[in-house]
Design a protein around this motif. Structure first.
Motif, short mmCIF file in Angstrom:
data_model
loop_
_atom_site.label_atom_id
_atom_site.label_comp_id
_atom_site.label_asym_id
_atom_site.label_seq_id
_atom_site.Cartn_x
_atom_site.Cartn_y
_atom_site.Cartn_z
N TRP A 84 -3.19 9.56 -4.98
CA TRP A 84 -3.90 9.34 -3.73
C TRP A 84 -3.35 8.25 -2.95
O TRP A 84 -3.41 6.98 -3.37
CB TRP A 84 -5.37 9.22 -3.96
CG TRP A 84 -6.23 10.44 -4.19
CD1 TRP A 84 -5.70 11.70 -4.16
CD2 TRP A 84 -7.47 10.57 -5.23
NE1 TRP A 84 -6.51 12.76 -4.72
CE2 TRP A 84 -7.53 11.89 -5.32
CE3 TRP A 84 -8.24 9.48 -5.57
CZ2 TRP A 84 -8.78 12.21 -5.96
CZ3 TRP A 84 -9.35 9.98 -6.36
CH2 TRP A 84 -9.69 11.41 -6.46
N ARG A 85 -3.55 8.34 -1.47
CA ARG A 85 -2.98 7.38 -0.54
C ARG A 85 -4.21 7.45 0.54
O ARG A 85 -4.68 8.12 0.70
CB ARG A 85 -1.63 7.72 0.00
CG ARG A 85 -0.54 8.05 -0.86
CD ARG A 85 0.66 8.53 -0.16
NE ARG A 85 1.64 8.78 -1.23
CZ ARG A 85 2.52 7.73 -1.59
NH1 ARG A 85 2.40 6.58 -1.26
NH2 ARG A 85 3.52 8.09 -2.69
N GLU B 112 -4.00 -0.58 -0.96
CA GLU B 112 -4.36 0.03 -2.05
C GLU B 112 -5.61 -0.67 -2.78
O GLU B 112 -6.64 0.22 -3.02
CB GLU B 112 -3.38 -0.20 -3.13
CG GLU B 112 -3.39 0.36 -4.36
CD GLU B 112 -2.32 0.29 -5.46
OE1 GLU B 112 -2.46 0.30 -6.66
OE2 GLU B 112 -1.24 0.26 -5.15
N ASP C 118 -4.85 10.20 2.67
CA ASP C 118 -5.24 11.35 2.07
C ASP C 118 -6.85 11.30 1.91
O ASP C 118 -7.42 12.07 1.34
CB ASP C 118 -4.86 11.74 0.53
CG ASP C 118 -3.61 11.64 0.35
OD1 ASP C 118 -3.05 12.48 1.36
OD2 ASP C 118 -2.81 11.30 -0.37
N LEU D 77 -3.29 5.35 -7.31
CA LEU D 77 -3.40 4.98 -6.14
C LEU D 77 -2.38 4.09 -5.49
O LEU D 77 -1.88 3.19 -6.26
CB LEU D 77 -4.75 3.89 -5.73
CG LEU D 77 -6.17 4.56 -6.51
CD1 LEU D 77 -7.11 3.57 -6.09
CD2 LEU D 77 -6.43 6.12 -5.97
N LYS D 78 -1.86 4.51 -4.33
CA LYS D 78 -0.94 3.90 -3.60
C LYS D 78 -0.98 3.46 -2.32
O LYS D 78 -1.53 4.43 -1.56
CB LYS D 78 0.71 4.61 -3.88
CG LYS D 78 1.08 4.83 -5.41
CD LYS D 78 1.47 3.19 -5.87
CE LYS D 78 2.03 3.57 -7.13
NZ LYS D 78 2.11 2.01 -7.77
N SER D 79 -0.23 2.68 -1.65
CA SER D 79 -0.48 2.50 -0.20
C SER D 79 0.22 3.66 0.28
O SER D 79 1.02 4.25 -0.32
CB SER D 79 0.15 1.13 0.25
OG SER D 79 1.37 1.11 0.17
N ASP D 80 0.26 3.87 1.93
CA ASP D 80 1.02 4.94 2.27
C ASP D 80 2.46 4.90 2.31
O ASP D 80 2.86 5.95 2.23
CB ASP D 80 0.57 5.13 3.80
CG ASP D 80 -0.83 5.64 3.82
OD1 ASP D 80 -1.15 6.30 3.41
OD2 ASP D 80 -1.47 5.17 4.97
N ARG D 81 3.02 3.75 1.83
CA ARG D 81 4.36 3.57 1.69
C ARG D 81 4.64 3.31 0.13
O ARG D 81 5.68 3.09 -0.17
CB ARG D 81 5.06 2.48 2.54
CG ARG D 81 4.79 2.85 4.01
CD ARG D 81 5.44 1.87 4.89
NE ARG D 81 5.44 1.96 6.23
CZ ARG D 81 5.85 1.28 7.20
NH1 ARG D 81 6.37 -0.06 6.83
NH2 ARG D 81 5.49 1.51 8.58
#
Length: 106
Positions: free
Chosen positions: A89-90, A8, A93, A64-68
């Motif tokens: 958003w990850r 992130e 993306d 914002l977040k990590s993919d998981r």
């Protein structure tokens, strides 16, 4: 060897750099260590998105977040309240994020 997952923090750095290159104003409120532990000085509802971006009369608030990673219930309430101005958003993306930052407001 395993694939490097973008954190992130790395995603945030990429977005802030790209936004600056494309003429966006950007704000991020970082937490600070206090005697009570880590705090982000603010007043109002918790869960405010990580980044505030503005350019040409357009405003985006991006969580914002990590993919998981998953948004907290408070973050979800903010995104819902923001409607078309809110983004989750990850790293996956990135192409879409970069395109949106590059695109001019009409």
């Amino acid at each position: 060897m395993g694939e490097h997952r973008i954190t992130e923090a790395e995603l945030q750095q990429r977005i802030v750099q790209a936004a600056g290159l494309y003429g966006w104003r950007v704000a991020h409120f970082r937490p600070a260590r206090t005697v009570q532990g880590w705090r982000t000085p603010m007043q109002g509802d918790v869960g405010v998105p990580d980044l505030i971006l503005a350019r040409d009369g357009r405003v985006l608030l991006a969580e914002l977040k990590s993919d998981r990673g998953r948004p907290t219930p408070d973050q979800e309430l903010w995104l819902e309240a923001l409607g078309d101005h809110g983004r989750l958003w990850r790293p996956a993306d990135w192409i879409k994020i970069n395109s949106e930052l590059l695109r001019r407001h009409r």
